[in-house]
Design a protein around this motif. Structure first.
Motif, PDB file in Angstrom:
ATOM      1  N   ARG A  13       1.351  -1.465   0.010  1.00 12.45           N
ATOM      2  CA  ARG A  13      -0.084   0.089   0.374  1.00 12.45           C
ATOM      3  C   ARG A  13       1.270   1.036  -0.259  1.00 12.45           C
ATOM      4  N   LEU A  14       2.284   1.070  -0.168  1.00 11.52           N
ATOM      5  CA  LEU A  14       3.392   2.595  -0.199  1.00 11.52           C
ATOM      6  C   LEU A  14       3.188   3.336   0.979  1.00 11.52           C
ATOM      7  N   GLU A  15       2.242   2.592   2.231  1.00  6.77           N
ATOM      8  CA  GLU A  15       2.861   3.261   3.703  1.00  6.77           C
ATOM      9  C   GLU A  15       4.392   2.812   4.460  1.00  6.77           C
ATOM     10  N   VAL A  16       5.335   1.914   3.353  1.00  5.65           N
ATOM     11  CA  VAL A  16       6.415   1.548   3.734  1.00  5.65           C
ATOM     12  C   VAL A  16       6.799   2.524   2.480  1.00  5.65           C
ATOM     13  N   GLN A  17       7.911   3.063   2.129  1.00  8.96           N
ATOM     14  CA  GLN A  17       7.887   3.895   0.333  1.00  8.96           C
ATOM     15  C   GLN A  17       9.368   3.913   0.204  1.00  8.96           C
ATOM     16  N   GLY A  18       9.884   3.553  -1.048  1.00 19.00           N
ATOM     17  CA  GLY A  18      11.210   3.661  -1.253  1.00 19.00           C
ATOM     18  C   GLY A  18      11.990   2.516  -1.151  1.00 19.00           C
ATOM     19  N   ALA A  19      12.612   2.018  -1.864  1.00 20.97           N
ATOM     20  CA  ALA A  19      13.689   0.787  -1.649  1.00 20.97           C
ATOM     21  C   ALA A  19      14.329   0.404  -1.161  1.00 20.97           C
ATOM     22  N   ARG A  20      14.931   1.141   0.262  1.00 23.69           N
ATOM     23  CA  ARG A  20      16.012   1.284   0.614  1.00 23.69           C
ATOM     24  C   ARG A  20      14.817   0.650   2.204  1.00 23.69           C
ATOM     25  N   CYS A 128      11.044  12.293  -7.516  1.00 23.25           N
ATOM     26  CA  CYS A 128      10.216  11.609  -6.378  1.00 23.25           C
ATOM     27  C   CYS A 128      11.085  11.068  -5.019  1.00 23.25           C
ATOM     28  N   HIS A 129      10.875  10.470  -4.469  1.00 22.25           N
ATOM     29  CA  HIS A 129      11.236  10.829  -2.702  1.00 22.25           C
ATOM     30  C   HIS A 129      11.953   9.294  -2.574  1.00 22.25           C
ATOM     31  N   SER A 130      13.809   9.794  -2.325  1.00 22.91           N
ATOM     32  CA  SER A 130      14.969   8.921  -2.298  1.00 22.91           C
ATOM     33  C   SER A 130      15.262   8.932  -0.828  1.00 22.91           C
ATOM     34  N   SER A 131      15.686   8.663   0.113  1.00 22.14           N
ATOM     35  CA  SER A 131      15.921   8.860   0.668  1.00 22.14           C
ATOM     36  C   SER A 131      17.334   8.582   0.826  1.00 22.14           C
ATOM     37  N   THR A 132      17.602   8.288   0.215  1.00 23.62           N
ATOM     38  CA  THR A 132      19.262   7.779  -0.117  1.00 23.62           C
ATOM     39  C   THR A 132      19.191   9.619  -0.586  1.00 23.62           C
ATOM     40  N   VAL A 133      18.790  10.034  -1.626  1.00 18.82           N
ATOM     41  CA  VAL A 133      19.208  11.291  -1.834  1.00 18.82           C
ATOM     42  C   VAL A 133      19.117  12.384  -0.618  1.00 18.82           C
ATOM     43  N   PHE A 158       2.451  11.434  -5.629  1.00 18.58           N
ATOM     44  CA  PHE A 158       3.030  12.308  -4.902  1.00 18.58           C
ATOM     45  C   PHE A 158       4.198  12.724  -4.212  1.00 18.58           C
ATOM     46  N   GLN A 159       4.654  11.519  -4.482  1.00 15.60           N
ATOM     47  CA  GLN A 159       6.217  11.192  -3.298  1.00 15.60           C
ATOM     48  C   GLN A 159       6.884  12.305  -3.282  1.00 15.60           C
ATOM     49  N   GLY A 160       7.098  12.911  -4.125  1.00 14.91           N
ATOM     50  CA  GLY A 160       7.708  15.004  -4.159  1.00 14.91           C
ATOM     51  C   GLY A 160       7.429  15.683  -3.039  1.00 14.91           C
ATOM     52  N   VAL A 194      18.848  11.458  -8.858  1.00 17.99           N
ATOM     53  CA  VAL A 194      17.984  10.770  -8.338  1.00 17.99           C
ATOM     54  C   VAL A 194      18.707   9.136  -7.454  1.00 17.99           C
ATOM     55  N   GLY A 195      17.628   8.553  -7.077  1.00 17.42           N
ATOM     56  CA  GLY A 195      17.505   7.413  -6.235  1.00 17.42           C
ATOM     57  C   GLY A 195      17.528   6.203  -6.797  1.00 17.42           C
ATOM     58  N   ALA A 196      17.366   4.695  -7.172  1.00 19.88           N
ATOM     59  CA  ALA A 196      17.531   3.577  -7.725  1.00 19.88           C
ATOM     60  C   ALA A 196      16.800   2.574  -7.038  1.00 19.88           C
ATOM     61  N   ASP A 197      15.667   2.123  -7.489  1.00 20.40           N
ATOM     62  CA  ASP A 197      15.259   0.757  -7.185  1.00 20.40           C
ATOM     63  C   ASP A 197      15.592  -0.183  -7.487  1.00 20.40           C
ATOM     64  N   ALA A 198      16.479  -0.466  -8.476  1.00 17.86           N
ATOM     65  CA  ALA A 198      16.965  -1.867  -9.089  1.00 17.86           C
ATOM     66  C   ALA A 198      18.066  -1.058 -10.036  1.00 17.86           C
ATOM     67  N   VAL A 206      16.724   1.653 -12.866  1.00 21.29           N
ATOM     68  CA  VAL A 206      14.952   0.952 -12.697  1.00 21.29           C
ATOM     69  C   VAL A 206      15.072   1.882 -11.373  1.00 21.29           C
ATOM     70  N   ASN A 207      13.650   3.285 -11.398  1.00 23.55           N
ATOM     71  CA  ASN A 207      14.153   3.817 -10.968  1.00 23.55           C
ATOM     72  C   ASN A 207      12.263   4.373 -10.932  1.00 23.55           C
ATOM     73  N   LYS A 208      11.932   5.805  -9.676  1.00 28.30           N
ATOM     74  CA  LYS A 208       9.920   5.930 -10.511  1.00 28.30           C
ATOM     75  C   LYS A 208      10.225   6.137 -11.634  1.00 28.30           C
ATOM     76  N   ALA A 268       5.227   1.449 -12.213  1.00 32.93           N
ATOM     77  CA  ALA A 268       5.780   2.459 -10.922  1.00 32.93           C
ATOM     78  C   ALA A 268       7.023   2.638 -11.417  1.00 32.93           C
ATOM     79  N   PHE A 269       7.411   2.320 -12.514  1.00 36.29           N
ATOM     80  CA  PHE A 269       9.098   2.620 -12.635  1.00 36.29           C
ATOM     81  C   PHE A 269       9.279   2.413 -14.333  1.00 36.29           C
ATOM     82  N   ASP A 270      10.436   2.945 -13.881  1.00 39.88           N
ATOM     83  CA  ASP A 270      10.871   3.396 -15.622  1.00 39.88           C
ATOM     84  C   ASP A 270      12.415   2.624 -15.466  1.00 39.88           C
TER      85      ASP A 270
HETATM   86  C1  RUB Z   1      10.165   5.726  -4.835  1.00 34.16           C
HETATM   87  C2  RUB Z   1      11.654   5.726  -5.662  1.00 34.16           C
HETATM   88  C3  RUB Z   1      13.136   6.034  -4.480  1.00 34.16           C
HETATM   89  C4  RUB Z   1      14.152   4.371  -4.772  1.00 34.16           C
HETATM   90  C5  RUB Z   1      15.154   4.975  -4.087  1.00 34.16           C
HETATM   91  O1  RUB Z   1       9.871   4.709  -5.240  1.00 34.16           O
HETATM   92  O2  RUB Z   1      11.406   5.213  -6.894  1.00 34.16           O
HETATM   93  O3  RUB Z   1      13.761   6.554  -5.828  1.00 34.16           O
HETATM   94  O4  RUB Z   1      12.534   3.828  -4.162  1.00 34.16           O
HETATM   95  O5  RUB Z   1      15.132   5.057  -2.486  1.00 34.16           O
HETATM   96  P1  RUB Z   1       8.393   4.447  -4.480  1.00 34.16           P
HETATM   97  P2  RUB Z   1      15.787   4.941  -1.487  1.00 34.16           P
HETATM   98  O6  RUB Z   1       8.148   5.786  -3.933  1.00 34.16           O
HETATM   99  O7  RUB Z   1       7.208   3.529  -5.402  1.00 34.16           O
HETATM  100  O8  RUB Z   1       8.521   3.274  -3.265  1.00 34.16           O
HETATM  101  O9  RUB Z   1      17.105   5.965  -2.071  1.00 34.16           O
HETATM  102  O10 RUB Z   1      15.660   5.374  -0.327  1.00 34.16           O
HETATM  103  O11 RUB Z   1      15.960   4.151  -1.357  1.00 34.16           O
END
Ligand code: RUB
Length: 309
Positions: A13-20, A128-133, A158-160, A194-198, A206-208, A268-270
Motif C-alpha cells: 500500500r506504499l505506507e512504507v515507501q522507497g527501496a531502502r 520522487c522521494h529517495s531517502s538516499t538522495v 506525489f512522493q515529491g 535520483v535514487g534507484a530501485d534496481a 530502474v527508478n520511479k 511504477a518504474f522505468d
Molecule cells: C521510490 C523511488 C526511490 C527509490 C530509492 O518509489 O523510486 O527513488 O526507491 O529510494 P516508491 P531510497 O515511492 O514507489 O517506493 O533511496 O530511499 O532507497
C-alpha cells in the motif's frame, strides 16, 4: 505469519515507501516472525522463513535490495548450527542487525561522497522521494554548502511532496514543480541526483516512472545526471538472463472514477539506460554504470551465489 503479512501489506500500500525503507521493513518483519515463532524444530522454522520470503518477494516486484536482504538473512540462519527456536530466532536477529549495520554504513558513505559532488551554491534537481538522495542533500548542507533543490511532485502518488517537506525541514530552499515542467527547470539545475530501485547487470537503472525522461532532458540540457544507490540494489537475476520486472499499479491511483472502458496504464518504474547516467554514487565511490557488476562481484559475491537459478 502475522508480522510478515502485515509488513507485506504496508509495503504493497506504499505506507512504507522507497527501496531502502522497504528492505528495512522486510528485515524487521523476519525478526518479529522469528521472535514469535510457533515452529517446534529447525525444519519447521526454516519452512516459516521460506514462506515469509515468498510473501515479502510478492509484495512489490521491483525491489532487489529487499530480495538480497531477505536471501542473506535466511542464508545466515541456514548456515548456523542453531536447533531450537530461541537459538534460531537469535540467528535471525543477529543476521538482521549485521545487515542493517552494513546498510547504514553504505548510506553514510554515499551521503559523504554524494555531498562532495555538490558544489557550493548549487541547484540540485531530484525526482520522487529517495531517502538516499535526502541523506546526500542533508550532508551537503551540514558540510556548509549553500544549495537549493528543485523536486518534481511525482504523479500519481506525489512522493515529491515528501521530498519537498523533508528538504524544507532540513533548512534547504525547495521548489516543487509538476512533472511535466521538468524540461522547463532542468536548465536551472547544476546537477540532477535520483535514487534507484534496481540496477541491472548492464548498468541500467530502474527508478520511479519519469526518471528516464528526466535523464534524457538532463543530457540535452548538459546537466550532469547521477544515481545514488547502494550496490545491493543490484539485481543478480538480470545477470542470469531475466529482465527486471516493472511493477504496474492500480489504475485507480491515476484516476479514481474514470469512465468505463478507458484504459489506464500505471507503471511504477522505468529504465534509464546507462548511457544517460554520468555516475552511480555508491558505497565504493562514484562509479561508471558499466562497472557495476564488477563492483558488486568484488564487494558482495554472495549476491550472485544466493540468487543462482
Ligand atoms: C521510490 C523511488 C526511490 C527509490 C530509492 O518509489 O523510486 O527513488 O526507491 O529510494 P516508491 P531510497 O515511492 O514507489 O517506493 O533511496 O530511499 O532507497
Amino acid at each position: 505469519m502475522e508480522p510478515v503479512l502485515a509488513a507485506a501489506e504496508r509495503i504493497r500500500r506504499l505506507e512504507v515507501q522507497g527501496a531502502r525503507n522497504v528492505a528495512i521493513a522486510a528485515i524487521r518483519a523476519l525478526e518479529d516472525l522469528a521472535r514469535g515463532t510457533g515452529a517446534e524444530d529447525r525444519d519447521g522454522f526454516l519452512r516459516e522463513l521460506l514462506e515469509a520470503k515468498r510473501i515479502l518477494f510478492a509484495s512489490r516486484e521491483t525491489e532487489p535490495l529487499m530480495r538480497n536482504a531477505v536471501r542473506w538473512v535466511i542464508s545466515q540462519v541456514e548456515g548456523s548450527r542453531a536447533e531450537d527456536a530461541a537459538a534460531l530466532a537469535e540467528a535471525v536477529s543477529s543476521a538482521s542487525r549485521a545487515f542493517l549495520r552494513g546498510l547504514e554504513e553504505s548510506w553514510a558513505s554515499i551521503a559523504e561522497i554524494g555531498a562532495r559532488r555538490i558544489k557550493d551554491g548549487s541547484v540540485v534537481f531530484t525526482h520522487c522521494h529517495s531517502s538516499t538522495v535526502i541523506a546526500i542533500l542533508k550532508r551537503a548542507k551540514a558540510d556548509g554548502k549553500r544549495l537549493e533543490v528543485i523536486c518534481t511532485e511525482t504523479r500519481p502518488l506525489f512522493q515529491g511532496r515528501l521530498t519537498a517537506r523533508e528538504v524544507l525541514e532540513a533548512g534547504i530552499r525547495a521548489t516543487l514543480i509538476v512533472d511535466s515542467a521538468a524540461r522547463s527547470f532542468i536548465n536551472d539545475a547544476d546537477i540532477a541526483i535520483v535514487g534507484a530501485d534496481a540496477i541491472t547487470s548492464e548498468g541500467n537503472v530502474v527508478n520511479k516512472i519519469g526518471t528516464s525522461a528526466i535523464a534524457l532532458m538532463a543530457r540535452e540540457a548538459r546537466t550532469p545526471f547521477y544515481v545514488a544507490s547502494e550496490l545491493l540494489k543490484y539485481d543478480p537475476a538480470t545477470a542470469y538472463g531475466d529482465y527486471e520486472a516493472i511493477e504496474e499499479r492500480s489504475p485507480r491511483e491515476v484516476w479514481d472514477g474514470a469512465p468505463e472502458g478507458l484504459i489506464i496504464r500505471n507503471p511504477a518504474f522505468d529504465v534509464t539506460r546507462r548511457d544517460f547516467i554520468d555516475g552511480i554514487i555508491c558505497e565504493d565511490g562514484i562509479i561508471s554504470p558499466h562497472s557495476v557488476t564488477e563492483a558488486v562481484r568484488r564487494r558482495y559475491p554472495w549476491v550472485f551465489e544466493l540468487a543462482r537459478p
